[in-house]
Design an enzyme around this catalytic site. Structure first.
Site, PDB file in Angstrom:
ATOM      1  NE  ARG A 118      -3.630   0.067   2.631  1.00 15.61           N
ATOM      2  CZ  ARG A 118      -4.433   0.281   3.670  1.00 15.61           C
ATOM      3  NH1 ARG A 118      -4.503  -0.613   4.645  1.00 15.61           N
ATOM      4  NH2 ARG A 118      -5.155   1.365   3.743  1.00 15.61           N
ATOM      5  CG  HIS A 160      -6.935  -1.288  -4.898  1.00 15.33           C
ATOM      6  ND1 HIS A 160      -5.637  -1.642  -4.603  1.00 15.33           N
ATOM      7  CD2 HIS A 160      -7.238  -0.275  -4.049  1.00 15.33           C
ATOM      8  CE1 HIS A 160      -5.166  -0.862  -3.647  1.00 15.33           C
ATOM      9  NE2 HIS A 160      -6.117  -0.031  -3.286  1.00 15.33           N
ATOM     10  CE1 TYR A 190     -23.384  15.029 -10.660  1.00 15.54           C
ATOM     11  CE2 TYR A 190     -22.009  15.155  -8.688  1.00 15.54           C
ATOM     12  CZ  TYR A 190     -23.255  15.092  -9.285  1.00 15.54           C
ATOM     13  OH  TYR A 190     -24.391  15.115  -8.508  1.00 15.54           O
TER      14      TYR A 190
END
Length: 776
Positions: free
Chosen positions: A29, A76, A120
Site C-alpha cells: 500500500r 483493488h 460527474y
C-alpha cells in the site's frame, strides 16, 4: 475439538501478526516500487484503464465511476474513495510533473478546491502513460492472480522512464515513510544515458544532468549545491523551496508584487488567506491588499499591493520567513527494491540518486531483453510457417494434386507432411490459406516476408548475444523519449542573489506601549494607560504587572516553576478588552503561574553592563540568587528558558529587576521577617539554586519579599491571617546577615501574603528620548 486447540505465547502471536500487517502495509500500500515508481493502487488503475477499458489518450474518456468500479471489482479490494483519490492525484498537473491521467470535469484546483464526485467526471490515459504500459502484451513482465483469482494483474508495469523520480511520491508505512520530489523527465533520461555510458559515475556527476527537483508549480530551490549533493547521496535531507515573484510598476508612484509560483504542495487559497490575515492584523504594514489574478493566459498571479514607500525586498523576506512562500521539502528516498535473490521486493531507505537510476536501468535491461526474446519467438514461429509455404511452392502442382485426392483436411495434412517433410503447424497453415495466396505473385510476397523475418531474427539474436548492443538499444530508446518530452525545467536553481536577508524589526511599527499581565495569566498590549484600575480584566482577576516598552523590544514573563518566556512586545495582542491567555503563546506546565513581567527596553533596563541589570529571585524554600538579565533578552521558544533550578515542591515566590536598591526583606508564613543586603547574594553566571536567604523552620515557607532602598520602597507590607495588614519599615527591621531566621514579628497569627507595592505607570506623553519620573 481438543485436538485443534493449541497453546501459544500471546506476545509471540501479537508480534507475528503485527509483522505480517506491517509488511502488508509496506509492500502492498504505502511504498512505491523502484522499478515503475508505482504504488499498487496506481498500478491497478492504469492497468485497468489500459487493458480492460482501452482508455488510451487517443480515445474518448470514460466515467470515473466506471473506472473506479472496475478497479475495485477486479484488482483493488479497498474503498472507492482511496481509488478515486489516487485517480484524481494522477491527473492534477500541480501535483504530477508528468500527468498520467487526463481528467475531464472538475478535478480540483491548486487553490485547495476538492474534485467533483466520480459520477460527474471522466478520465482517460495520457500519452505519457502509454510509455509505462505499451509493452504489457510482449511478455516483458510477470503477472499474478488478482485477489479473487479470476483475473491476472501485472506485478509491475514495463515502464520506459523512471517514473519514481519523474513524478515522485509520498507515503507513510509502519515504521518508515517516503517523500520523493518530482523531477524533470528529460533531465532524468539524460542522466540514465550518462550512467549507461559511465557505470562508475558519481552522484556529483549525475547532478550535472539532474539539477535537482523540478516541481510542477515552479518555484526556486535555494539549497546550495553541496547540500543537494549530500541529500542525493544519502537519500535524506531538507530542500528549501521558495516561490518566485516580480515587481510591477503601476505609475503615479504605485507598484505591486506579483507572486508567479509557489512551493510544491502549498494550498494557494490558504496562502492568500494567510497573507490577508497578516495585512488585517497589521503585521505587514507595507502591504495594502492581496488578490488572486491567476488565469490560463498569464499563469499564476498572486498580486500584493504595496504602499508607496514600501521596499518589496523587505516584504518578500518577511513572507518567506512567516508564510508557506518558503517551505522545506523533507526529501526521503525510500522504496521497494529487489532482494538479493531478485525474487521478492524489500523496503530500502537512504537510496541515492545513482541507486534509483541503476535499479531502473537494471529493470529496463531485463524488460527490453524479454521484449526481444518475445519478438524472436514470434519471428521464429512466423518463419517456420513461411518455410512451409516456400517448400511447397517449388512443387505446387503436386501439392494441389495431393489435396484434391485426399479425403478431408486431416487426410490432406497427413499427405502433405509425408510428401514434403512438414509438421502439423506448417501443414495446417497451408490448408487454411486461400488458394490465390499461393499464386506466383503472392508467393513472392511470402518469400520477401521470409527474408525480412530472418534478417530481423538475426538482428535480434545478435543484440541478445551482446550486452553492449542491448544497452545501446536501451540508450537509443531513452534518447528518443527525451526528444519527445523536451519540456524545460519549471523550478529554478537559485543563485546567491536570490537569498533575501530577513530583518524582523523592519516589519514592526515602532511605538511606545504597555504590556499588562494579570494574576490569572492574561496578557495584552495598550498604548496609553491613565491608571491600573482603568484597564479591563476578567471578573475575579487583577493586574499584577504593567511594563512599558517599545514594540521593537521584548518582554520577559517569569513563571513560578523557574521558567522565563520572552517575546517581542509587538507579538503581545493589542486589545482594549481582556487580552489573551498567555498559554496561547507559550507552553506552561500544569498549575504553573506567571508571577511578573520585565521589559528589556533600554530606557528602563539599560543595556547590559558590568553593574547590571540583574534579577533578584527568591524561592519558597528560602533560597535567593541574583542573575544577569542578558541571556533572557532575546526571544525564547514556546517552552521558554530555565532561570533557576528548583527542588521538588519548591517554587519561585519573588522575581524582581534590581534597580538602585540596597537590601531585601523576605517574609515567611510562620511570621518571620529578615532584612539583609543585596551584596550578600552572589551574582551567578548561569542558572543555579542560589544560596539560603532565610533559614526556615519546620513546615515554614517563604512567601515573598520586597527590594528596599533607592528611590522606590522602604518597607514591606504583609497581610496576616486575620485579614489585617502590617507594615515593617527598613528602620524598624535592622539589617542582619543573610541566612538567618530573622525577627519573629507575629506569634499567634501567620503571614498570608505579601501586599505588592503599587504599580508604577509611565506617562508616555512626557517621554522625550528618556523617560521622566513615572506617575503612580
Amino acid at each position: 475439538m481438543a485436538e485443534n486447540i493449541e497453546t501459544v505465547s500471546i506476545a509471540g502471536e501479537v508480534r507475528s501478526r503485527f509483522l505480517r500487517y506491517a509488511m502488508s502495509v509496506v509492500t502492498g500500500r504505502a511504498l512505491p516500487d523502484v522499478r515503475d515508481g508505482m504504488k499498487p493502487v496506481q498500478r491497478r488503475i492504469l492497468f485497468s484503464m489500459f487493458h480492460d477499458s482501452n482508455l488510451t489518450f487517443d480515445r474518448k474518456a470514460s466515467k470515473s465511476a466506471k473506472i473506479v468500479g472496475d478497479v475495485m471489482g477486479n484488482y483493488h479490494p479497498h474503498g472507492d474513495g482511496a481509488i478515486y483519490d489516487a485517480l484524481v492525484r494522477m491527473s492534477q498537473e500541480w501535483v504530477m510533473r508528468v500527468a498520467l491521467v487526463h481528467g475531464e470535469g472538475n478535478f480540483g484546483s491548486v487553490d485547495g478546491d476538492p474534485p467533483a464526485a466520480y459520477r460527474y467526471t471522466e478520465a482517460k490515459l495520457t500519452k505519457a502513460a502509454a510509455y509505462l504500459l505499451n509493452e504489457l502484451d510482449q511478455e516483458t513482465i510477470d503477472f499474478r492472480d488478482n485477489y479473487a483469482g479470476n483475473k491476472r494483474e501485472p506485478i509491475m508495469l514495463p515502464a520506459q522512464f523512471p517514473n519514481l523520480l519523474v513524478n515522485g511520491t509520498a507515503g507513510i508505512a509502519v515504521g518508515m515513510a517516503t517523500n520523493i520530489p518530482p523531477h524533470n523527465l528529460a533531465e532524468v533520461l539524460r542522466a540514465c544515458v550518462f550512467l549507461i555510458e559511465n557505470p562508475d559515475a558519481t552522484v556529483a556527476l549525475l547532478l550535472d544532468r539532474v539539477k535537482g527537483p523540478d516541481f510542477p508549480l515552479g518555484g526556486k530551490i535555494v539549497t546550495d549545491r553541496p547540500t543537494l549533493r549530500k541529500i542525493y547521496e544519502e537519500g535524506t535531507g531538507s530542500i528549501k523551496v521558495q516561490g518566485e515573484w516580480k515587481l510591477e510598476e503601476l505609475g503615479r508612484g504605485r507598484s505591486q508584487i506579483v507572486v508567479t509560483s509557489i512551493p510544491y504542495g502549498v494550498d494557494k487559497g490558504a496562502l492568500e488567506n494567510f497573507i490577508g490575515g497578516l495585512i488585517e492584523d497589521k503585521k505587514l504594514p507595507q502591504l495594502l491588499s492581496v488578490s488572486n489574478e491567476t488565469n490560463d493566459k498569464d499563469g499564476m498571479r498572486i498580486v500584493l499591493e504595496l504602499k508607496g514607500d514600501a521596499d518589496p525586498v523587505l516584504v518578500m523576506a518577511y513572507l518567506y520567513k512567516h508564510t508557506d512562500l518558503q517551505k522545506n521539502f523533507a526529501y526521503n528516498m525510500t522504496a521497494l527494491v529487489p532482494s538479493a535473490d531478485g525474487k521478492t521486493m524489500v523496503p530500502k531507505d537512504g537510496l541515492s540518486l545513482k541507486d534509483i537510476l541503476q535499479h531502473f536501468l537494471d529493470f529496463r535491461f531485463e524488460t527490453v531483453k524479454r521484449r526481444f526474446e518475445f519478438e524472436l519467438r514470434k519471428l521464429r514461429a512466423r518463419i517456420h510457417i513461411l518455410e512451409g509455404f516456400r517448400i511447397i511452392f517449388n512443387a505446387l502442382d503436386r501439392a494441389i494434386k495431393l489435396i484434391r485426392e485426399s479425403n478431408g483436411k486431416a487426410d490432406a495434412a497427413e499427405k502433405l507432411k509425408a510428401e514434403f517433410a512438414l509438421d502439423d503447424e506448417q501443414a495446417n497453415a497451408i490448408l487454411d490459406v486461400q488458394l490465390y495466396k499461393i499464386a506466383k505473385l503472392e508467393i513472392n510476397k511470402i518469400l520477401d516476408e521470409l527474408r525480412e523475418k530472418k534478417k530481423r531474427a538475426e538482428e535480434i539474436e545478435t543484440i541478445l548475444a551482446s550486452k553492449k548492443k542491448l544497452w545501446g538499444v536501451i540508450k537509443g530508446e531513452l534518447e528518443k523519449l527525451a526528444e519527445e518530452f523536451p519540456e524545460r525545467r519549471k523550478t529554478r536553481m537559485a543563485s546567491e542573489e536570490d537569498v533575501l536577508e530577513f530583518d524582523e524589526e523592519a516589519y514592526i511599527v515602532k511605538e511606545n506601549t504597555n504590556v499588562v499581565l494579570t494574576r490569572d495569566g492574561w496578557i495584552k498590549r495598550v498604548g496609553r494607560l491613565s491608571s491600573v484600575e482603568s484597564t479591563r480584566v476578567r471578573e475575579g482577576d487583577a493586574v499584577i504587572a504593567v511594563v512599558p516598552g517599545s514594540t521593537l523590544d521584548t518582554v520577559i514573563f517569569l513563571a513560578d516553576d523557574g521558567t522565563a518566556f520572552t517575546t517581542r512586545i509587538n507579538e503581545v495582542p493589542a486589545s482594549s478588552g481582556y487580552g489573551e491567555p498567555i498559554t496561547k503563546f507559550f507552553k506552561l506546565a500544569d498549575g504553573v503561574r506567571i508571577i511578573t513581567a520585565v521589559t528589556t527596553d533600554p530606557r528602563f533596563t539599560p543595556a547590559d553592563t558590568a553593574k547590571g541589570p540583574y534579577l533578584f529571585i527568591a524561592t519558597s524554600a528560602g533560597n535567593v540568587l541574583r542573575l544577569p538579565l542578558t541571556s533572557f533578552r532575546p526571544e525564547s521558544t514556546k517552552v521558554g528558558r530555565r532561570y533557576v533550578k528548583l527542588d521538588d515542591g519548591d517554587k519561585v515566590v519573588m522575581a524582581q529587576l534590581v534597580g538602585g536598591e540596597e537590601s531585601v526583606m523576605l517574609a515567611s508564613r510562620q511570621g518571620y521577617i529578615i532584612h539583609f543586603k543585596l551584596d550578600d547574594v552572589n551574582i551567578l553566571s548561569g542558572v543555579g539554586k542560589g544560596v539560603i536567604g532565610i533559614n526556615l523552620g519546620d513546615d515554614d515557607v517563604c512567601i515573598g519579599g520586597v527590594l528596599i532602598g533607592g528611590s522606590r520602597f522602604d518597607a514591606i507590607e504583609v497581610e496576616q491571617s486575620n485579614g489585617k495588614t502590617a507594615r515593617y519599615g527598613r528602620e524598624a527591621r535592622r539589617v542582619v546577615g543573610r541566612g538567618g531566621k530573622g525577627d519573629e514579628v507575629v506569634k499567634r497569627l501567620t503571614h498570608a501574603r505579601i501586599v505588592p507595592p503599587p504599580i508604577e505607570l509611565v506617562n508616555w506623553d512626557e517621554i522625550e528620548g528618556k523617560p521622566t519620573k513615572p506617575k503612580v
